[in-house]
Design an enzyme around this catalytic site. Structure first.
Site, PDB file in Angstrom:
ATOM      1  N   ARG A 196      -9.539   3.235  -2.334  1.00 54.69           N
ATOM      2  CA  ARG A 196      -8.394   3.550  -3.192  1.00 54.69           C
ATOM      3  C   ARG A 196      -8.492   4.889  -3.911  1.00 54.69           C
ATOM      4  O   ARG A 196      -7.448   5.549  -4.120  1.00 54.69           O
ATOM      5  CB  ARG A 196      -8.148   2.402  -4.176  1.00 54.69           C
ATOM      6  CG  ARG A 196      -7.458   1.281  -3.449  1.00 54.69           C
ATOM      7  CD  ARG A 196      -7.200   0.055  -4.248  1.00 54.69           C
ATOM      8  NE  ARG A 196      -6.418  -0.856  -3.408  1.00 54.69           N
ATOM      9  CZ  ARG A 196      -6.399  -2.154  -3.527  1.00 54.69           C
ATOM     10  NH1 ARG A 196      -7.123  -2.742  -4.449  1.00 54.69           N
ATOM     11  NH2 ARG A 196      -5.659  -2.892  -2.727  1.00 54.69           N
ATOM     12  N   CYS A 227      -3.281  -0.738  11.730  1.00 48.34           N
ATOM     13  CA  CYS A 227      -2.167  -1.702  11.656  1.00 48.34           C
ATOM     14  C   CYS A 227      -2.612  -2.994  10.982  1.00 48.34           C
ATOM     15  O   CYS A 227      -3.257  -3.837  11.626  1.00 48.34           O
ATOM     16  CB  CYS A 227      -1.672  -2.041  13.058  1.00 48.34           C
ATOM     17  SG  CYS A 227      -1.538  -0.644  14.186  1.00 48.34           S
ATOM     18  N   ALA A 280       3.565 -10.178   5.406  1.00 48.87           N
ATOM     19  CA  ALA A 280       2.205 -10.042   4.859  1.00 48.87           C
ATOM     20  C   ALA A 280       1.965  -8.586   4.459  1.00 48.87           C
ATOM     21  O   ALA A 280       1.404  -7.804   5.209  1.00 48.87           O
ATOM     22  CB  ALA A 280       1.170 -10.498   5.887  1.00 48.87           C
ATOM     23  N   GLU A 306       2.325  -6.665   7.781  1.00 48.76           N
ATOM     24  CA  GLU A 306       3.311  -7.356   8.612  1.00 48.76           C
ATOM     25  C   GLU A 306       4.550  -7.630   7.766  1.00 48.76           C
ATOM     26  O   GLU A 306       4.480  -7.590   6.530  1.00 48.76           O
ATOM     27  CB  GLU A 306       2.722  -8.685   9.126  1.00 48.76           C
ATOM     28  CG  GLU A 306       1.538  -8.475  10.033  1.00 48.76           C
ATOM     29  CD  GLU A 306       0.963  -9.789  10.562  1.00 48.76           C
ATOM     30  OE1 GLU A 306       1.530 -10.859  10.263  1.00 48.76           O
ATOM     31  OE2 GLU A 306      -0.046  -9.722  11.270  1.00 48.76           O
ATOM     32  N   THR A 352       1.618   3.793   9.691  1.00 48.95           N
ATOM     33  CA  THR A 352       1.551   5.246   9.786  1.00 48.95           C
ATOM     34  C   THR A 352       1.038   5.602  11.186  1.00 48.95           C
ATOM     35  O   THR A 352      -0.011   5.101  11.597  1.00 48.95           O
ATOM     36  CB  THR A 352       0.602   5.805   8.688  1.00 48.95           C
ATOM     37  OG1 THR A 352       1.116   5.405   7.417  1.00 48.95           O
ATOM     38  CG2 THR A 352       0.495   7.316   8.759  1.00 48.95           C
ATOM     39  N   GLU A 397      -1.402   1.075   0.198  1.00 50.57           N
ATOM     40  CA  GLU A 397      -2.819   0.801  -0.145  1.00 50.57           C
ATOM     41  C   GLU A 397      -2.888  -0.040  -1.430  1.00 50.57           C
ATOM     42  O   GLU A 397      -3.744   0.155  -2.285  1.00 50.57           O
ATOM     43  CB  GLU A 397      -3.574   2.127  -0.290  1.00 50.57           C
ATOM     44  CG  GLU A 397      -5.082   2.036  -0.266  1.00 50.57           C
ATOM     45  CD  GLU A 397      -5.711   2.145   1.125  1.00 50.57           C
ATOM     46  OE1 GLU A 397      -6.930   1.977   1.177  1.00 50.57           O
ATOM     47  OE2 GLU A 397      -5.016   2.361   2.113  1.00 50.57           O
ATOM     48  N   TRP A 409       5.357  -0.966   8.972  1.00 53.06           N
ATOM     49  CA  TRP A 409       5.016   0.131   8.066  1.00 53.06           C
ATOM     50  C   TRP A 409       3.787   0.886   8.548  1.00 53.06           C
ATOM     51  O   TRP A 409       3.002   1.357   7.745  1.00 53.06           O
ATOM     52  CB  TRP A 409       4.701  -0.367   6.657  1.00 53.06           C
ATOM     53  CG  TRP A 409       5.686  -1.284   6.041  1.00 53.06           C
ATOM     54  CD1 TRP A 409       5.476  -2.574   5.683  1.00 53.06           C
ATOM     55  CD2 TRP A 409       7.034  -0.978   5.687  1.00 53.06           C
ATOM     56  NE1 TRP A 409       6.614  -3.107   5.137  1.00 53.06           N
ATOM     57  CE2 TRP A 409       7.584  -2.146   5.125  1.00 53.06           C
ATOM     58  CE3 TRP A 409       7.833   0.165   5.796  1.00 53.06           C
ATOM     59  CZ2 TRP A 409       8.893  -2.208   4.671  1.00 53.06           C
ATOM     60  CZ3 TRP A 409       9.137   0.099   5.341  1.00 53.06           C
ATOM     61  CH2 TRP A 409       9.645  -1.071   4.791  1.00 53.06           C
ATOM     62  N   SER A 434      -7.947 -14.812   4.724  1.00 49.78           N
ATOM     63  CA  SER A 434      -8.287 -13.440   5.135  1.00 49.78           C
ATOM     64  C   SER A 434      -9.744 -13.311   5.609  1.00 49.78           C
ATOM     65  O   SER A 434     -10.119 -12.306   6.185  1.00 49.78           O
ATOM     66  CB  SER A 434      -7.994 -12.450   4.013  1.00 49.78           C
ATOM     67  OG  SER A 434      -8.639 -12.868   2.845  1.00 49.78           O
ATOM     68  N   THR A 447       0.098  -2.064  -4.115  1.00 47.91           N
ATOM     69  CA  THR A 447       1.078  -1.586  -5.100  1.00 47.91           C
ATOM     70  C   THR A 447       0.423  -1.502  -6.488  1.00 47.91           C
ATOM     71  O   THR A 447      -0.669  -2.045  -6.709  1.00 47.91           O
ATOM     72  CB  THR A 447       2.255  -2.580  -5.191  1.00 47.91           C
ATOM     73  OG1 THR A 447       1.749  -3.831  -5.675  1.00 47.91           O
ATOM     74  CG2 THR A 447       2.931  -2.776  -3.835  1.00 47.91           C
TER      75      THR A 447
HETATM   76  C1  LIG Z   1       5.244   4.930   4.133  1.00 45.83           C
HETATM   77  C2  LIG Z   1       4.343   3.753   4.284  1.00 45.83           C
HETATM   78  C3  LIG Z   1       3.201   3.845   5.059  1.00 45.83           C
HETATM   79  C4  LIG Z   1       2.383   2.727   5.229  1.00 45.83           C
HETATM   80  N1  LIG Z   1       1.297   2.826   6.073  1.00 45.83           N
HETATM   81  C5  LIG Z   1       0.637   1.686   6.395  1.00 45.83           C
HETATM   82  C6  LIG Z   1      -0.358   1.703   7.424  1.00 45.83           C
HETATM   83  O1  LIG Z   1      -0.661   2.740   8.005  1.00 45.83           O
HETATM   84  N2  LIG Z   1      -0.949   0.532   7.770  1.00 45.83           N
HETATM   85  C7  LIG Z   1      -0.637  -0.651   7.149  1.00 45.83           C
HETATM   86  O2  LIG Z   1      -1.204  -1.669   7.505  1.00 45.83           O
HETATM   87  N3  LIG Z   1       0.279  -0.695   6.155  1.00 45.83           N
HETATM   88  C8  LIG Z   1       0.933   0.442   5.768  1.00 45.83           C
HETATM   89  N4  LIG Z   1       1.904   0.397   4.801  1.00 45.83           N
HETATM   90  C9  LIG Z   1       2.221  -0.886   4.166  1.00 45.83           C
HETATM   91  C10 LIG Z   1       1.884  -0.950   2.683  1.00 45.83           C
HETATM   92  O3  LIG Z   1       0.508  -1.056   2.510  1.00 45.83           O
HETATM   93  C11 LIG Z   1       2.688  -2.122   2.090  1.00 45.83           C
HETATM   94  O4  LIG Z   1       4.036  -1.702   2.025  1.00 45.83           O
HETATM   95  C12 LIG Z   1       2.200  -2.532   0.728  1.00 45.83           C
HETATM   96  O5  LIG Z   1       0.953  -3.147   0.833  1.00 45.83           O
HETATM   97  C13 LIG Z   1       3.167  -3.477   0.008  1.00 45.83           C
HETATM   98  O6  LIG Z   1       3.537  -4.525   0.836  1.00 45.83           O
HETATM   99  P1  LIG Z   1       5.104  -4.907   0.968  1.00 45.83           P
HETATM  100  O7  LIG Z   1       5.826  -3.654   1.287  1.00 45.83           O
HETATM  101  O8  LIG Z   1       5.222  -6.031   1.912  1.00 45.83           O
HETATM  102  O9  LIG Z   1       5.562  -5.344  -0.494  1.00 45.83           O
HETATM  103  P2  LIG Z   1       5.464  -6.825  -1.101  1.00 45.83           P
HETATM  104  O10 LIG Z   1       4.083  -7.332  -0.984  1.00 45.83           O
HETATM  105  O11 LIG Z   1       6.559  -7.663  -0.571  1.00 45.83           O
HETATM  106  O12 LIG Z   1       5.755  -6.512  -2.637  1.00 45.83           O
HETATM  107  C14 LIG Z   1       7.084  -6.318  -3.158  1.00 45.83           C
HETATM  108  C15 LIG Z   1       6.978  -6.184  -4.678  1.00 45.83           C
HETATM  109  O13 LIG Z   1       6.432  -7.386  -5.225  1.00 45.83           O
HETATM  110  C16 LIG Z   1       5.269  -7.088  -5.990  1.00 45.83           C
HETATM  111  N5  LIG Z   1       4.292  -8.189  -5.849  1.00 45.83           N
HETATM  112  C17 LIG Z   1       3.893  -8.826  -4.719  1.00 45.83           C
HETATM  113  N6  LIG Z   1       2.967  -9.734  -4.998  1.00 45.83           N
HETATM  114  C18 LIG Z   1       2.761  -9.682  -6.341  1.00 45.83           C
HETATM  115  C19 LIG Z   1       1.912 -10.382  -7.246  1.00 45.83           C
HETATM  116  N7  LIG Z   1       1.068 -11.333  -6.828  1.00 45.83           N
HETATM  117  N8  LIG Z   1       1.967 -10.055  -8.576  1.00 45.83           N
HETATM  118  C20 LIG Z   1       2.822  -9.083  -9.026  1.00 45.83           C
HETATM  119  N9  LIG Z   1       3.627  -8.391  -8.203  1.00 45.83           N
HETATM  120  C21 LIG Z   1       3.607  -8.680  -6.894  1.00 45.83           C
HETATM  121  C22 LIG Z   1       4.741  -5.805  -5.394  1.00 45.83           C
HETATM  122  O14 LIG Z   1       3.904  -5.100  -6.310  1.00 45.83           O
HETATM  123  C23 LIG Z   1       6.032  -5.049  -5.095  1.00 45.83           C
HETATM  124  O15 LIG Z   1       6.506  -4.434  -6.265  1.00 45.83           O
HETATM  125  C24 LIG Z   1       2.699   1.512   4.572  1.00 45.83           C
HETATM  126  C25 LIG Z   1       3.854   1.438   3.774  1.00 45.83           C
HETATM  127  C26 LIG Z   1       4.671   2.522   3.642  1.00 45.83           C
HETATM  128  C27 LIG Z   1       5.915   2.388   2.807  1.00 45.83           C
END
Ligand SMILES: Cc1cc2nc3c(=O)[nH]c(=O)nc-3n(C[C@H](O)[C@H](O)[C@H](O)COP(=O)(O)OP(=O)(O)OC[C@H]3O[C@@H](n4cnc5c(N)ncnc54)[C@H](O)[C@@H]3O)c2cc1C
Length: 409
Positions: A268, A128, A134, A131, A164, A389, A162, A184, A391
């Site tokens: 990754r 986890c 975050a 957030e 898993t 992991e 989010w 961080s 985007t």
């Molecule tokens: C099915 C699923 C399973 C997951 N499992 C886990 C888990 O087990 N544990 C866990 O901790 N997390 C988990 N996650 C979370 C996942 O790691 C996050 O969704 C991911 O890191 C993106 O964060 P966000 O969704 O808040 O998107 P955001 O950070 O809000 O990003 C939204 C958009 O803005 C873009 N963006 C943001 N900042 C920038 C920047 N500086 N420059 C350019 N573009 C930017 C992003 O690329 C994206 O396109 C999971 C997510 C999903 C959907």
């Protein structure tokens, strides 16, 4: 250091064929059902545990394979079977790696077995970190861990999202802020043992793809864990925080924003390998379809308009696997990622999976658009690889910063 090789040895081939058999005989046939049910496929996990695929031993064996090919090979085969079910099988590994990487020997020995349970009573674990505010910006994390010295306990408060296996896990590994002044660098990881009061599941998400994998919020409301649940121990944490404060005092660089962008570099390639598995699965369905489906009196693959995309799909998949295997070999052998090779592999493989699965739908025409054929599900599943992991945009940011040394935003 092991030489980089693309040639699997006999033992690795045997493991690959065994995994492929499980993926083909157990995972693939039940993929559509669990996708529709949107539930954790406990019977399949149990089956995987019975044959030894869902176990710490198996995971550790692949993790420590000096060639670096153990994990990518395993991920590719399992995700070739089905991404949602495979994530339910390997999701525990994400939490286990968190403990393996940061925990003491005692913590590893105590908690990892409880993450897996045993073949008669399988358990899962959750990692986890993310957030609501975050995701990519890990430094904005708010979940707090405060030390109660009198009771030698940590008190955790916050909401994770989010996650898993969130809420259904036996063991949760929770990343929390211990020093808000350090960005961080002020984070630490904690074990939340089974049955701990104050940890509950929030909403369970209904998703676009990987629907057999459970994703939910985890709410931490005055969760008290013993001091021994801090991964790595208090002494090590205090030393690390002191070093970060000192660097911060000297030149302000202790406050590393978005450190997770770099931290996950080594893990990754494993996600890249999952994407390769999904892409390969869709490509194989498309190739088979193109050679058997006839229009205008001949197989549709007789048209360059169908054959050339298949050539491109296969080329991209092979290129993605090469990047993944290189990065994985580098990670296992401690080679520095001077060009963010881990991020490169994840970026290219995940974009490849989206592209290839979309192209597979096109090659199957109307059939590709229905749930009668698996490529529609594979395309929905593939969309996750460019999101979790880190985007694709974050991967590009990491690569560009690494190459240029510039603080690109
Ligand atoms: C099915 C699923 C399973 C997951 N499992 C886990 C888990 O087990 N544990 C866990 O901790 N997390 C988990 N996650 C979370 C996942 O790691 C996050 O969704 C991911 O890191 C993106 O964060 P966000 O969704 O808040 O998107 P955001 O950070 O809000 O990003 C939204 C958009 O803005 C873009 N963006 C943001 N900042 C920038 C920047 N500086 N420059 C350019 N573009 C930017 C992003 O690329 C994206 O396109 C999971 C997510 C999903 C959907």
């Amino acid at each position: 250091m092991a030489e980089f090789t693309m040639e699997l040895n006999d033992e690795q081939k045997e493991v690959r064929d065994w995994l492929h058999g499980f993926a083909a005989d157990v995972i693939r046939p039940s993929a559509a059902e669990w996708d529709e049910r949107e539930e954790t496929p406990w019977p399949v996990i149990q089956e995987a545990a019975k044959v030894g695929i869902y176990s710490l031993d198996f995971y550790a064996q692949q993790y420590f394979d000096a060639s670096g090919l153990g994990i990518p090979m395993a991920m590719e085969e399992l995700f070739w079977g089905d991404a949602g079910i495979a994530l339910s099988i390997v999701g525990t590994g994400l939490a286990a790696v968190g403990v393996l990487a940061n925990g003491t020997e005692e913590q590893i020995g105590t908690w990892i077995p409880q993450m897996y349970g045993d073949a008669n009573d399988v358990k899962v674990a959750a990692f986890c970190s993310s957030e609501p505010d975050a995701g990519s910006d890990v430094a904005s994390m708010r979940t707090r861990a405060v030390y109660d010295e009198a009771r030698d306990e940590w008190v955790l408060n916050g909401t994770k999202t989010w996650v898993t296996n969130g809420g259904i896990a036996n063991v949760h590994v929770v990343v929390a802020v211990v020093d808000p002044g350090l960005g961080s660098k002020g984070h630490a990881s904690f074990i939340v043992p089974p049955g701990t009061l104050g940890l509950s599941q929030g909403q369970k998400f209904k998703k676009h793809g990987i629907r057999a994998s459970h994703t939910a919020e985890v709410v931490l409301d005055n969760v008290r864990v013993p001091g021994s649940c801090l991964l790595g121990g208090k002494e090590k944490l205090d030393e690390r925080l002191a070093r970060a404060r000192e660097r911060d005092r000297k030149d302000g660089t202790g406050r590393v924003k978005n450190a997770a962008m770099a931290t996950f570099e080594a893990s990754r390639p494993a996600v890249g390998a999952m994407a390769v598995g999904t892409a390969r699965a869709a490509y194989e369905v498309a190739l088979e379809y193109a050679t058997t489906r006839e229009q205008f009196g001949r197989p549709i693959i007789d048209n360059q308009g169908v054959a050339f995309p298949l050539a491109d799909m296969r080329t991209r998949i092979d290129a993605a696997r090469l990047l993944v295997w290189r990065a994985s070999w580098m990670a296992v052998n401690g080679k520095p990622f001077t060009a963010a090779e881990g991020s490169m592999s994840k970026l290219f493989a995940s974009e490849t999976a989206k592209e290839v699965t979309g192209q597979a739908i096109q090659i199957l025409g109307g059939n590709g658009y229905t749930r009668e054929y698996p490529v529609e599900r594979m395309h929905r599943d593939a969309a996750i690889y460019t999101i979790f992991e880190g985007t694709s945009e974050i991967q590009r940011l990491v690569i560009a910063r690494t190459l240029s040394g510039m603080p690109i935003r």
